[in-house]
Every structure is written in structure tokens, then in C-alpha cells.
Motif scaffolding. Structure first.
Motif, short mmCIF file in Angstrom:
data_model
loop_
_atom_site.label_atom_id
_atom_site.label_comp_id
_atom_site.label_asym_id
_atom_site.label_seq_id
_atom_site.Cartn_x
_atom_site.Cartn_y
_atom_site.Cartn_z
N SER A 127 36.49 18.99 43.35
CA SER A 127 36.73 19.24 44.64
C SER A 127 36.76 19.80 46.17
CB SER A 127 38.25 19.17 44.61
OG SER A 127 38.89 18.05 43.42
N ALA A 128 36.45 21.29 45.32
CA ALA A 128 36.23 22.17 46.16
C ALA A 128 35.38 22.31 46.82
CB ALA A 128 36.54 24.21 45.95
N ILE A 129 34.08 21.82 45.79
CA ILE A 129 32.29 21.74 46.45
C ILE A 129 32.63 20.43 47.38
CG2 ILE A 129 30.42 21.50 46.01
CD1 ILE A 129 31.20 22.69 43.61
N ALA A 130 33.12 19.37 47.38
CA ALA A 130 33.04 18.64 48.07
C ALA A 130 33.71 18.45 49.69
CB ALA A 130 34.12 17.21 47.66
N ALA A 131 35.33 18.95 49.82
CA ALA A 131 35.34 19.39 50.61
C ALA A 131 34.56 20.18 51.37
CB ALA A 131 36.59 20.14 50.48
N ASP A 132 33.61 21.14 50.79
CA ASP A 132 33.16 22.38 51.23
C ASP A 132 32.08 21.56 51.75
OD1 ASP A 132 32.21 25.64 51.85
OD2 ASP A 132 30.29 23.89 51.10
N ARG A 133 30.93 20.78 51.66
CA ARG A 133 30.20 19.26 51.81
C ARG A 133 30.92 18.85 53.24
NH1 ARG A 133 25.89 21.66 51.97
NH2 ARG A 133 27.46 22.97 52.14
N TYR A 134 31.93 18.01 53.13
CA TYR A 134 32.91 17.32 54.24
C TYR A 134 32.05 18.91 55.38
CZ TYR A 134 35.60 14.63 56.59
OH TYR A 134 36.18 14.00 57.87
N ILE A 135 33.34 19.57 55.66
CA ILE A 135 33.34 20.68 56.71
C ILE A 135 31.69 20.73 56.41
CG2 ILE A 135 33.82 22.93 57.08
CD1 ILE A 135 36.04 22.60 54.84
N PHE A 193 39.76 11.34 45.83
CA PHE A 193 39.74 11.76 46.88
C PHE A 193 38.56 12.28 47.00
CE2 PHE A 193 38.97 16.63 47.24
CZ PHE A 193 39.64 16.56 49.54
N ILE A 194 37.73 12.77 45.80
CA ILE A 194 36.24 13.65 46.38
C ILE A 194 35.10 12.39 46.62
CG2 ILE A 194 34.40 14.73 44.79
CD1 ILE A 194 35.71 15.62 43.38
N VAL A 195 35.40 11.16 46.36
CA VAL A 195 34.94 9.77 46.25
C VAL A 195 35.21 8.93 47.95
CG1 VAL A 195 34.40 7.35 45.97
CG2 VAL A 195 34.62 8.62 44.12
N CYS A 196 36.07 9.42 47.90
CA CYS A 196 36.23 8.73 49.64
C CYS A 196 35.98 9.98 50.69
CB CYS A 196 38.01 9.18 49.86
SG CYS A 196 39.08 7.40 48.88
N LEU A 197 35.77 11.17 49.92
CA LEU A 197 35.20 12.56 50.63
C LEU A 197 33.23 11.44 51.02
CD1 LEU A 197 36.06 15.73 50.55
CD2 LEU A 197 37.17 14.06 52.36
N TYR A 198 33.10 11.28 50.08
CA TYR A 198 31.63 11.19 49.96
C TYR A 198 31.47 9.82 50.69
CZ TYR A 198 30.66 15.22 46.74
OH TYR A 198 30.04 16.15 46.08
N ILE A 199 32.68 8.64 50.74
CA ILE A 199 31.77 7.60 51.54
C ILE A 199 31.87 8.06 52.81
CG2 ILE A 199 33.41 5.41 52.24
CD1 ILE A 199 34.00 5.26 49.19
N HIS A 200 32.68 8.73 53.59
CA HIS A 200 33.36 9.49 54.76
C HIS A 200 31.78 10.15 55.37
CE1 HIS A 200 35.05 11.14 58.16
NE2 HIS A 200 34.77 9.30 58.57
#
Length: 310
Positions: A127-135, A193-200
Motif C-alpha cells: 500500500s505504501a509503495i502504491a501511494a509512493d508511485r501515485y505521488i 485501495f491499491i487497485v484503485c490507485l493503479y487504475i487511476h
């Protein structure tokens, strides 16, 4: 030690044969203990190499690689769990420890906690990695102001403190159905949460990259493509995590809510296979890092060159 007649979280992968034979015609699939030891040893070695590579290469002293190290530690805890559990079983079998004694139960609870910590640490690290990639992708110009080293360390400290406390609660209250439901809901919500971040990310990344390229030049366009490559890498990590851990989560639900159903017991008879998948996750993750990250790959090569040149 898994005792299917009890509601244990532990993974003694090959100790459930008698129970399953009593309520289902499905033959339990057993995996040799040697296989578990080999997979655990390989996983430990690979993840230790990842940690050493990040420590050795100062170019990897970045928040993203710190989060990857957190995931590597989670994988290592899964290997440590299996090694310690096997040692406990051996001590009980040779008579050095009473299987149902107080000491064995306390040690068993600690080993269970390590396993719970491995699972929780993995999902929260992802989850932290996904948020970091999003930012990184959507706030590229402000990334270093948003995700500082101090902030990433604080995030990891918070994650592991929460995982440690939640792991203790899981072990203490594992017999309660509410605990299993809460754990499963948390597991699913984090995955969503992770999947939604990646889709976005994948829906908007191209238009965002073009806008940055037109405003800030070619370098940012190249930088954006590199960030998307990182997002794809972590998507692969997520897919591997789900494939390796989801069967165990399903096993927990079935073991709690339809324990005596022959069909559920038939699925639970492949528990050894599910346990093998969990251990395989720790072996596969470092291979993904090495295959997808040129920086890690070059660090691995330099480490091996130093070892063999001595």
C-alpha cells in the motif's frame, strides 16, 4: 502448528491429514518438509541480498526503495516463521518440549505472531509503495517535497507499529468470528485501495505525461515513463501477492465458518500447497526487483563481482 479441529492461525502445513480423512474423501496434498526448508532458505538469501544492495548503493537511498526493503523484511519474516515452526515441531517430536505444554503454547503464539506480522507487513508495504508511485506520477515536480526521507521513515515506523499491535490482537482474539471478519475486510479494503490507485494511474498517466512534457521539457517526459515502469513493476508485485496469499485468507474463512462442511474441508486439504505459495512469494518478489530495476541489477552484479574476485 495447524490443528484443523482448533481455530489456529499457524501454518504447520502437513499436520492435518487425519482430520480431513474423517470428514471428506479428498486426499490431503502434502508437501515434503525439505521443500519448505529449501524455499525458505532461498527466500531468506534473496531478500537479504535486496537489503544489502539498498544499503550498499547510496543511489538507492530513496523512499521507494525503503518501502521495497519493508516488503523484503515482510517476506523474510515469512521464511523465519516456517524455520522456527519446524524447529518447534522437531523439539516436540523428540520430547524436548511438551506439545500441549505452557512453554510450547507461548512459543507457538510468538511464531504465529511472526506469521501475522509477515502478512500484515506485506499488504501495508504494498500500500505504501502504491501511494509512493501515485505521488511520483501525479505530483512529479513536488515529489521530493512531499515524500521526504524523514516522512518515509515515519510512515514505515507507523506501519510496523500498527502491524505489530494488530498481529498481537489477531493471535489473542483469533477464536472470535469478528476478528476473522475484520481482518478479511481490512485485507480486501487495502487491496481495493491499491487497485484503485493503479487504475487511476494508468487511466490518466499518458495525458499527464504529455502535459508535463509540453510544459517542462523532454527530461520530465522520460522521467514520467520511468515512473510508469515502476508502477508496472509494483502492479506485478501486487498480482503475485494476491495469487500467493489469497488462498490462505480463503482457508482462514472456510476454517472458521464452514469447518465441518465436506466441500470446505476438501479445499482445506490442499493447505500444504497454499503454504508453499506463501513461501514462494518471498522467492518471487526479489526476482521481480532484479528483473525490472536496472539500478538493483547493477548493484547485484557489483556485489557478486566483489565476492568472486576475492
Amino acid at each position: 502448528m495447524v490443528r484443523p479441529s482448533e481455530q489456529s492461525i499457524n501454518l504447520s502445513f502437513n499436520n492435518s491429514t487425519t482430520f480431513f480423512k474423517n470428514i471428506t474423501d479428498c486426499t490431503p496434498v502434502l508437501v515434503p518438509e525439505e521443500v519448505f526448508f529449501i524455499i525458505s532458505a532461498v527466500g531468506m538469501l534473496e531478500n537479504m541480498l535486496v537489503l544489502l544492495a539498498v544499503i550498499r548503493n547510496k543511489n538507492l537511498h530513496l523512499p521507494m526503495y525503503f518501502f521495497i526493503c519493508s516488503l523484503a523484511v515482510s517476506d523474510m519474516l515469512g521464511n523465519v516463521y516456517k524455520i522456527l515452526e519446524s524447529i518447534l515441531i522437531i523439539l516436540c517430536n523428540v520430547g524436548y518440549m511438551e506439545p500441549k505444554g505452557t512453554i510450547a503454547k507461548r512459543v507457538d503464539d510468538v511464531i504465529d505472531w511472526i506469521f501475522a506480522l509477515s502478512l500484515l507487513g506485506s499488504i501495508f508495504s504494498l500500500s505504501a509503495i502504491a501511494a509512493d508511485r501515485y505521488i511520483t506520477i501525479f505530483h512529479a515536480l513536488r515529489y521530493h517535497n512531499i515524500m521526504t526521507m524523514k516522512r518515509s521513515v515515519a510512515i514505515l515506523a507507523g506501519i510496523w507499529t500498527f502491524c505489530g499491535g494488530t498481529g498481537i490482537a489477531l493471535i489473542i482474539f483469533f477464536h472470535d468470528a469478528v476478528t476473522i471478519i475484520c481482518f478479511t475486510v481490512m485485507f480486501i479494503l487495502l487491496l481495493v485501495f491499491i487497485v484503485c490507485l493503479y487504475i487511476h494511474m494508468f487511466l490518466l498517466a499518458r495525458s499527464h505525461a504529455k502535459r508535463i512534457a509540453s510544459l517542462s521539457g523532454q527530461w520530465n517526459a522520460v522521467h514520467q515513463r520511468a515512473n510508469m515502469k515502476g508502477a508496472i513493476t509494483l502492479t506485478i508485485l501486487l498480482g503475485v501477492f494476491v495469487c500467493c496469499w489469497a488462498p490462505f485468507v480463503l482457508h482462514m474463512l472456510l476454517n472458521r465458518f464452514c469447518h465441518d462442511n465436506p466441500y470446505c474441508a476438501c479445499y482445506m486439504s490442499i493447505f500444504s500447497v497454499n503454504g508453499t505459495l506463501i513461501l514462494c512469494n518471498s522467492v518471487i518478489d526479489p526476482l521481480i526487483y532484479a528483473f525490472r530495476s536496472p539500478e538493483l541489477r547493477s548493484t547485484f552484479k557489483s556485489m557478486f563481482c566483489c565476492i568472486f574476485s576475492r
